[in-house]
Design a protein around this motif. Structure first.
Motif, short mmCIF file in Angstrom:
data_model
loop_
_atom_site.label_atom_id
_atom_site.label_comp_id
_atom_site.label_asym_id
_atom_site.label_seq_id
_atom_site.Cartn_x
_atom_site.Cartn_y
_atom_site.Cartn_z
N LEU A 170 3.63 10.67 -7.20
CA LEU A 170 4.39 11.15 -8.35
C LEU A 170 3.51 11.50 -9.55
O LEU A 170 3.86 12.38 -10.34
CB LEU A 170 5.40 10.07 -8.79
N VAL A 171 2.36 10.82 -9.68
CA VAL A 171 1.61 10.94 -10.92
C VAL A 171 0.28 11.68 -10.82
O VAL A 171 -0.23 12.16 -11.84
CB VAL A 171 1.36 9.53 -11.53
N VAL A 172 -0.30 11.76 -9.62
CA VAL A 172 -1.61 12.40 -9.53
C VAL A 172 -1.47 13.86 -9.08
O VAL A 172 -0.46 14.24 -8.48
CB VAL A 172 -2.55 11.65 -8.54
N LYS A 173 -2.49 14.64 -9.36
CA LYS A 173 -2.47 16.04 -8.97
C LYS A 173 -2.89 16.25 -7.51
O LYS A 173 -2.42 17.17 -6.86
CB LYS A 173 -3.39 16.84 -9.90
N ILE A 201 0.84 -1.21 0.00
CA ILE A 201 0.00 0.00 0.00
C ILE A 201 0.87 1.26 0.00
O ILE A 201 0.60 2.22 -0.73
CB ILE A 201 -0.95 0.00 1.21
N GLU A 202 1.95 1.24 0.81
CA GLU A 202 2.84 2.41 0.87
C GLU A 202 3.50 2.67 -0.48
O GLU A 202 3.60 3.83 -0.92
CB GLU A 202 3.91 2.20 1.95
N ILE A 203 3.96 1.62 -1.14
CA ILE A 203 4.59 1.78 -2.45
C ILE A 203 3.58 2.32 -3.46
O ILE A 203 3.88 3.22 -4.25
CB ILE A 203 5.18 0.44 -2.94
N GLY A 204 2.36 1.78 -3.42
CA GLY A 204 1.32 2.24 -4.33
C GLY A 204 0.99 3.71 -4.13
O GLY A 204 0.88 4.47 -5.10
#
Length: 220
Positions: A40-43, A31-34
């Motif tokens: 990095l990718v969402v606003k 979960i932490e990695i996700g």
């Protein structure tokens, strides 16, 4: 994970093994990695940071002074990450300039390179995404006679490594004495073994290393 399931949630070892509940220990890092990838990718980074903060608060509840009171060195690590997330993502994230990114490029390269070196014995595996993996060595110190200062740390049950003689496990001693796990590397354990023998004498103690991967035991 078994410690958490048994001592915090009150589950029996029989049920843990029967239903393979120890695999729940994989959920937190996954979960932490996700969530880290989503940062990095969402606003909506602030929302993602709240989920990460919730994870660290949950960890503190379980292993902190109100819970198991276990591995206190990790408490401050989790507190620091909570404050870092609050500081970084309370306000909108600003664009990082190319110049700053280039300065950090070498750090990123090392971050990927150092774990690779561990496969060739050139870097500690414990520092290469193997923290708490259980892949390192386990040190057993067999006590041939009553040695002052070691009695409080002796294991209550005699084990096969020491042929029914009193002994203590370095991992358990370290957690009780300094509240932190030892670095399970051969080089480190060799130095610890030398210091133990120097203090208590070769005739009073014998030190064994158990390799959790190969299942082999060797005496230092």
């Amino acid at each position: 994970m078994n410690t958490v399931l048994q001592e915090f949630f009150g589950l029996s070892l029989k049920n843990i093994l029967k239903f393979k509940l120890f695999f729940f220990g994989l959920l937190i890092p996954v979960i932490e990695i996700g969530l880290a990838v989503l940062l990095l990718v969402v606003k909506s980074k602030r929302i993602i940071s709240y989920f990460l903060i919730a994870i660290h608060i949950s960890i503190l509840i379980i292993i902190g002074p109100a819970g198991l009171g276990y591995n206190s060195v990790v408490w401050f690590w989790n507190l620091a990450l909570i404050f870092i997330l609050l500081i970084l993502y309370t306000s909108p994230v600003k664009y990082i300039g190319t110049k700053l990114m280039l300065k950090q490029f070498y750090c990123v390269v090392l971050w990927f390179l150092m774990p690779v070196l561990s496969f060739f014995g050139l870097w500690y595996q414990y520092f290469s995404f193997n923290l708490y993996s259980g892949k390192g060595y386990q040190m057993y110190v067999c006590v041939n006679k009553n040695v002052d200062g070691l009695k409080p740390y002796l294991e209550p049950v005699l084990g096969r490594f020491c042929k029914d003689k009193p002994y203590f496990i370095l991992q358990n001693w370290a957690m009780a004495e300094i509240k932190s796990a030892p670095l399970p590397e051969f080089e480190i354990y060799k130095k610890i073994s030398n210091e133990i023998k120097k203090k208590y004498g070769d005739k009073s103690v014998r030190v064994f290393l158990y390799n959790t991967r190969t299942k082999k035991t060797e005496e230092l």
